[in-house]
Scaffold this motif. Structure first.
Motif, short mmCIF file in Angstrom:
data_model
loop_
_atom_site.label_atom_id
_atom_site.label_comp_id
_atom_site.label_asym_id
_atom_site.label_seq_id
_atom_site.Cartn_x
_atom_site.Cartn_y
_atom_site.Cartn_z
N LEU A 29 0.81 -1.22 0.00
CA LEU A 29 0.00 0.00 0.00
C LEU A 29 0.85 1.28 0.00
O LEU A 29 0.60 2.17 -0.81
CB LEU A 29 -0.98 -0.01 1.17
N PRO A 30 1.85 1.41 0.90
CA PRO A 30 2.69 2.61 0.79
C PRO A 30 3.50 2.68 -0.49
O PRO A 30 3.71 3.77 -1.03
CB PRO A 30 3.59 2.53 2.03
N LEU A 87 -10.56 -3.92 -2.97
CA LEU A 87 -11.09 -2.61 -3.32
C LEU A 87 -9.98 -1.57 -3.46
O LEU A 87 -10.05 -0.67 -4.30
CB LEU A 87 -12.11 -2.15 -2.28
N CYS A 88 -8.94 -1.69 -2.63
CA CYS A 88 -7.80 -0.78 -2.75
C CYS A 88 -7.13 -0.92 -4.11
O CYS A 88 -6.64 0.06 -4.69
CB CYS A 88 -6.78 -1.05 -1.64
N ALA A 96 -10.97 7.26 -1.08
CA ALA A 96 -11.67 5.98 -0.94
C ALA A 96 -10.90 5.03 -0.03
O ALA A 96 -11.50 4.24 0.72
CB ALA A 96 -11.87 5.34 -2.33
N TRP A 97 -9.57 5.12 -0.07
CA TRP A 97 -8.75 4.24 0.75
C TRP A 97 -8.96 4.51 2.25
O TRP A 97 -8.70 3.62 3.07
CB TRP A 97 -7.27 4.39 0.38
N ASN A 219 2.81 2.79 9.60
CA ASN A 219 2.04 3.34 8.50
C ASN A 219 2.88 4.16 7.52
O ASN A 219 2.49 4.31 6.36
CB ASN A 219 0.90 4.21 9.05
N LEU A 220 4.00 4.70 7.97
CA LEU A 220 4.80 5.56 7.12
C LEU A 220 6.21 5.04 6.88
O LEU A 220 6.97 5.63 6.12
CB LEU A 220 4.86 6.97 7.72
#
Length: 427
Positions: A29-30, A87-88, A96-97, A219-220
């Protein structure tokens, strides 16, 4: 021992597959976000959506299990995980994410409530260490394995998202087809964070800061690897190095805290974290191997510190309060994970990717500084019961129970744990 292992073998296999999907999802994702040229602040918003879903699940999922049972809830949650990641891949828009990641956070946190409450019912005082050590290894191996799947595909198309959805779906099979007896449904859980703070301010405040630290990195961290020029394989190795450092450091940190005031160890971890984060800023742009070593040093304290907070909170609690204390600590940690990405993202957009570790250094300084201040305010011997033993915990991450508190929340809120095996922090 083998009989105990056999009773949870299907559960461990489901956990392994779920963590492979989790590791793949957490890194792809990132990587995709950076490829889409989204700002770090935009990325932080859907990361925050994830952590809000994770925290909300702490309140909701145990009630769902009480109504329909563990297997049905686990099936529903894993289905949501698969749908959210697919969906991502289909709708590539950061707005939307936010919704999709909220669903993922809710689902994976709830999945761990199911898994850990199930596992907790199978352990005894004789096999607790062995089974939870296996659990720790399973979560780490699965996460790292999933991260290393990213270099094998192309994050700019849907292939890795589809693969992740398939892996999540496969994780249903072992528990859905198990012949082992199912755990009993949990009773209602009490939450009293105000009372917890009055009893142990250091545990609550430092628990919040521990959540902010781990939430920001998890997350980052993938964004940092991409924006500092690492390939996907090198980025996966840096993430794995940090997790390895966390796993190695848990036992020595825990044992040290068993032998002295835990707040002193918190201060030491805060100082060590500041130094390690500053070192990480200085080596940004260096050879990947150098950055791997320094990342392992950051990992040595960024995750194990949460176990210190939970252990300290339980040191100041009566045995009948263990479940309530641990549940409150889980919520506090979740609130911290929500704030972390939102605080770090603007700094990364303004000062560059290495600002991630600048902000983490500030968090570590606050963590150690507050623990030092609390030492001056209350003597170490003011607890209600004798100090409990520290037990290693898996690397905490949004959606993964960092100290076994979800499994306690899934248990009877009125039960009294065996005094010979208190649960300040389960592996």
């Amino acid at each position: 021992m083998f009989a105990s292992l056999g009773s949870v073998l299907s559960l461990m296999l489901s956990t392994l597959l779920m963590m492979v999907g989790f590791g793949l999802q957490s890194y792809v994702l990132p990587v995709r976000s950076v490829a889409e040229h989204w700002s770090t602040l935009s990325i932080s918003w859907f990361a925050t959506g994830y952590t809000i879903g994770f925290t909300l699940s702490c309140f909701v999922t145990s009630r769902l299990i009480s109504r329909v049972g563990h297997v049905r809830v686990f099936t529903a949650l894993i289905t949501l995980l698969s749908v959210a990641v697919l969906l991502c891949g289909l709708v590539v828009d950061w707005r939307a994410w936010i919704v999709f990641r909220f669903i993922s956070g809710f689902a994976i946190s709830g999945s761990y409530l199911v898994i850990e409450s199930w596992l907790n019912e199978r352990v005894t005082n004789d096999n607790r260490g062995m089974l939870f050590s296996l659990y720790l290894i399973t979560t780490m191996v699965g996460t790292i394995g999933g991260q290393y799947l990213v270099p094998l595909g192309d994050p700019t198309n849907t292939s890795l998202f589809i693969l992740c959805g398939i892996i999540f779906s496969l994780s249903l099979l072992p528990t859905a087809l198990t012949a082992s007896p199912l755990p009993a449904a949990p009773s209602k859980v009490r939450f009293n964070i105000v009372g917890l703070y009055r009893r142990s301010p250091a545990a609550v405040v430092c628990g919040f800061l521990a959540g902010a630290l781990s939430g920001a990195w998890l997350n980052l961290g993938g964004v940092y690897t991409q924006k500092t020029g690492l390939s996907t394989a090198e980025g996966a190795t840096l993430l794995a190095a940090l997790l390895a450092g966390s796993s190695i450091a848990q036992i020595p940190i825990g044992r040290a805290s068993d032998r002295m005031d835990r707040r002193i160890v918190m201060v030491g971890c805060g100082i060590f974290g500041v130094i390690a984060c500053i070192a990480m800023v200085l080596v940004t742009g260096s050879e990947p191997s150098v950055r791997y070593v320094v990342a392992a040093l950051v990992g040595a304290v960024i995750f194990p510190i949460y176990g210190l907070n939970v252990a300290h909170a339980n040191d100041l609690a009566a045995p009948t309060d263990y479940v309530e204390v641990s549940s409150g600590m889980m919520i506090t940690y979740g609130m911290g994970t929500i704030s972390g990405p939102l605080m770090v993202a603007p700094a990364m957009d303004t000062f560059g990717p290495s600002a991630l570790f600048m902000v983490l250094a500030v968090y570590f300084a606050l963590y150690g500084g507050y623990a030092a201040w609390r030492i001056s305010q209350r003597h170490a011997a003011d607890g209600l019961v004798a100090k409990t033993d520290f037990q290693p915990s898996p690397m905490p991450q949004p959606g993964l129970d960092p100290a076994g508190t979800l499994q306690q929340a899934a248990g009877d809120a009125d039960m009294v744990p065996d005094d010979t095996a208190p649960r300040p922090a389960s592996p």
